[in-house]
Write an enzyme that holds these catalytic residues in place. Structure first.
Site, PDB file in Angstrom:
ATOM      1  N   LYS A   1      -2.140 -10.073   0.208  1.00 37.23           N
ATOM      2  CA  LYS A   1      -1.491  -9.816  -1.089  1.00 37.23           C
ATOM      3  C   LYS A   1      -2.368  -8.933  -1.964  1.00 37.23           C
ATOM      4  O   LYS A   1      -1.878  -8.046  -2.681  1.00 37.23           O
ATOM      5  CB  LYS A   1      -1.208 -11.144  -1.801  1.00 37.23           C
ATOM      6  CG  LYS A   1      -0.645 -11.011  -3.238  1.00 37.23           C
ATOM      7  CD  LYS A   1       0.615 -10.151  -3.295  1.00 37.23           C
ATOM      8  CE  LYS A   1       1.390 -10.294  -4.588  1.00 37.23           C
ATOM      9  NZ  LYS A   1       0.674 -10.132  -5.819  1.00 37.23           N
TER      10      LYS A   1
ATOM     11  N   GLU B   1      -0.188  -0.834  -4.174  1.00 38.61           N
ATOM     12  CA  GLU B   1       0.701  -0.707  -5.341  1.00 38.61           C
ATOM     13  C   GLU B   1       0.036   0.115  -6.450  1.00 38.61           C
ATOM     14  O   GLU B   1       0.674   0.999  -7.051  1.00 38.61           O
ATOM     15  CB  GLU B   1       1.052  -2.104  -5.850  1.00 38.61           C
ATOM     16  CG  GLU B   1       1.898  -2.162  -7.101  1.00 38.61           C
ATOM     17  CD  GLU B   1       2.035  -3.585  -7.611  1.00 38.61           C
ATOM     18  OE1 GLU B   1       1.843  -3.816  -8.815  1.00 38.61           O
ATOM     19  OE2 GLU B   1       2.317  -4.485  -6.788  1.00 38.61           O
TER      20      GLU B   1
ATOM     21  N   HIS C   1      -1.975  -5.465  -0.706  1.00 37.96           N
ATOM     22  CA  HIS C   1      -0.643  -5.028  -1.163  1.00 37.96           C
ATOM     23  C   HIS C   1      -0.740  -4.490  -2.581  1.00 37.96           C
ATOM     24  O   HIS C   1      -0.213  -3.423  -2.905  1.00 37.96           O
ATOM     25  CB  HIS C   1       0.340  -6.210  -1.100  1.00 37.96           C
ATOM     26  CG  HIS C   1       1.594  -6.030  -1.905  1.00 37.96           C
ATOM     27  ND1 HIS C   1       1.612  -6.133  -3.291  1.00 37.96           N
ATOM     28  CD2 HIS C   1       2.871  -5.761  -1.546  1.00 37.96           C
ATOM     29  CE1 HIS C   1       2.835  -5.925  -3.726  1.00 37.96           C
ATOM     30  NE2 HIS C   1       3.626  -5.701  -2.696  1.00 37.96           N
ATOM     31  N   ASN C   2      -1.439  -5.219  -3.454  1.00 44.15           N
ATOM     32  CA  ASN C   2      -1.561  -4.789  -4.847  1.00 44.15           C
ATOM     33  C   ASN C   2      -2.414  -3.530  -4.979  1.00 44.15           C
ATOM     34  O   ASN C   2      -2.166  -2.687  -5.840  1.00 44.15           O
ATOM     35  CB  ASN C   2      -2.147  -5.912  -5.698  1.00 44.15           C
ATOM     36  CG  ASN C   2      -1.127  -7.007  -5.975  1.00 44.15           C
ATOM     37  OD1 ASN C   2      -0.152  -7.159  -5.248  1.00 44.15           O
ATOM     38  ND2 ASN C   2      -1.349  -7.776  -7.018  1.00 44.15           N
TER      39      ASN C   2
ATOM     40  N   SER D   1       5.070 -11.642  -3.978  1.00 45.19           N
ATOM     41  CA  SER D   1       5.309 -10.362  -4.629  1.00 45.19           C
ATOM     42  C   SER D   1       6.799 -10.156  -4.875  1.00 45.19           C
ATOM     43  O   SER D   1       7.628 -10.512  -4.045  1.00 45.19           O
ATOM     44  CB  SER D   1       4.773  -9.204  -3.779  1.00 45.19           C
ATOM     45  OG  SER D   1       5.021  -7.968  -4.430  1.00 45.19           O
TER      46      SER D   1
END
Length: 472
Positions: free
Chosen positions: A183, A190, A186-187, A129
């Site tokens: 990940k 986001e 995480h997105n 990222s």
């Protein structure tokens, strides 16, 4: 010729920048791209004077690498990754390793790890990222998969990762698809963050009538605060200053209101549904992007469905402060949902995640990097078994101190006719999580009425189930 320490397959923007990042840290590299023209362009335009060797076949590429070979694959997720792996397998030897640095679905990474480990090869699914700038200067790295392969890669990864006050933004995440799962979440966070910021913008611009220069000043000021200091708030402030050279208007006002998505936010929501973890802020963010794609229908509906819209008449600075508090409260809920999902996935898939460490490696390089990640890390360091971030003393008190402003913002949004799905979903999450008793007792009664699904009773031991003949 000296063998290369590291190899990169795929020279799109992220692959190029990661390759140059590795080389800049003192590791000789080899590069390969399916189309030779792209390789030649990279060598001519970006690799001049650098310790880079180009290969024009996979056989040549593999022979350039020292053993154990370390091959980073940066191609489109899905079938293209499988194709490259199948081409590499007969060329590699036991102990060699493949790293998938794309946004692959964690289930694919799980399958690939098992397949390659069975042949004596290592496989690391690594979330990356930070976008193109992060890839070049220092991203947040989330590697999972073959533990022994990570140990071989660690001296390189700790050098190329973003560096923060308590170390490099990389750590071994866990077995199988753990790296790509973290990940993915995480997105998802986001997505939630971006939607919450968009709603704050909408309330201040459409509701309170702030100009773009005023919005720049507000977001720049928020970025100085302990609560909201973050990469996304920083770039939001910058966006309001950009002028369009063709029209001399603010560029943000000329951008079509249709947001794209690559799938990781949707994957996060789907995984949460499968695991039974509520993530309403993330769902609202994904749904908002889908709704934005209905541009033509929305334009037509705006002509047909007219409704009275309120006019803001209060004190603007007070409202700005309330929106700031509502944004922070909602942001805490979004992160709480993400960390709760990671906890459940770790239990379900035996990842062994360290939630405090996951938060720490997001402090630099990545898109959701934010000042308050230190507080999240501290919360899980203090209590590794913390079931939900909202129960950590720091976050619990922060929301309690700000909840009145949060609620007033929602009331104002409803009065003005401005949709704030992520703000609303976050408050719903908070109010539902803190309730000792929800109205699903009625839901369960209905299920038993029409389908004999049974129910438990509050005055009987848990685990005893009952059925009633409701129409006797």
């Amino acid at each position: 010729m000296t063998k290369r320490t590291f190899g990169v397959i795929g020279l799109a923007v992220m692959g190029e920048n990661l390759a140059l990042n590795v080389e800049s840290r003192g590791f000789p590299i080899a590069v390969y791209n399916r189309t030779s023209a792209k390789t030649e362009q990279f060598m001519a335009e970006r690799a001049q004077g650098k310790d880079v060797k180009a290969a024009y076949s996979l056989e040549e590429f593999v022979q350039l690498l020292e053993r154990p070979r370390k091959v980073l694959v940066m191609v489109k997720a899905g079938g293209p990754v499988d194709k490259v792996i199948e081409q590499l397998k007969p060329l590699l030897e036991p102990g060699d390793m493949i790293i998938d640095g794309g946004n692959s679905l964690y289930e694919d990474t799980e399958r690939r790890t098992q397949d390659l480990e069975a042949t004596g090869l290592g496989f690391v699914g690594m979330g990356v990222s930070g976008g193109e700038e992060g890839a070049l200067k220092g991203p947040s790295l989330m590697p999972g998969g073959t533990a022994s392969a990570y140990q071989e890669l660690e001296p390189i990864l700790v050098k190329i990762a973003a560096q923060v006050d308590d170390g490099p933004c990389v750590a071994y995440i866990g077995r199988g698809g753990a790296g790509h799962y973290v990940k993915m979440v995480h997105n998802g966070i986001e997505y939630g963050d971006m939607q919450l910021i968009a709603e704050a913008y909408d309330l201040l611009k459409l509701g309170a009538g702030l100009t773009n220069p005023e919005l720049h000043a507000v977001f720049a000021e928020w970025n100085k605060t302990e609560e909201l200091n973050s990469f996304l708030i920083e770039i939001t402030a910058d966006i309001f200053t950009k002028m369009d050279t063709e029209t001399d208007q603010h560029l943000v006002d000329l951008i079509m209101d249709t947001a794209g998505q690559k799938g990781t936010g949707r994957w996060t929501v789907m995984s949460a549904l499968e695991l039974g973890v509520p993530v309403p802020t993330m769902y609202a963010a994904v749904n908002a992007r889908i709704m934005s794609s209905y541009k033509d229908e929305r334009v037509a509906a705006a002509q047909e469905i007219t409704a009275e819209v309120g006019t803001f008449s209060g004190d603007k600075q007070t409202f700005i402060n309330q929106v700031r508090d509502a944004l922070y409260c909602s942001k805490m809920c979004s992160y709480a949902q993400g960390m709760a999902l990671l906890r459940k996935a770790s239990q379900e898939y035996n990842y062994g995640l360290d939630l405090g460490e996951d938060a720490r490696i997001w402090k630099g390089g990545c898109i959701i990097r934010a000042g308050f990640l230190d507080k999240i890390k501290a919360a899980f360091t203090e209590n590794p078994d913390l079931p939900n971030l909202l129960l950590a003393p720091e976050f619990k008190q922060s929301i309690l101190d700000r909840q009145s402003a949060w609620r007033e913002v929602l009331v104002m949004a409803n009065q003005l006719g401005i949709a704030v799905p992520a703000f609303s979903s976050s408050l719903d999450y908070f109010d539902s999580y803190r309730r000792e008793r929800l109205p699903q007792n009625l839901t369960q009664a209905q299920r038993d009425y029409f389908g004999a699904h049974t129910y438990e009773r509050t005055d009987k031991p848990k685990g005893e189930f009952f059925h009633t003949q409701w129409m006797e």
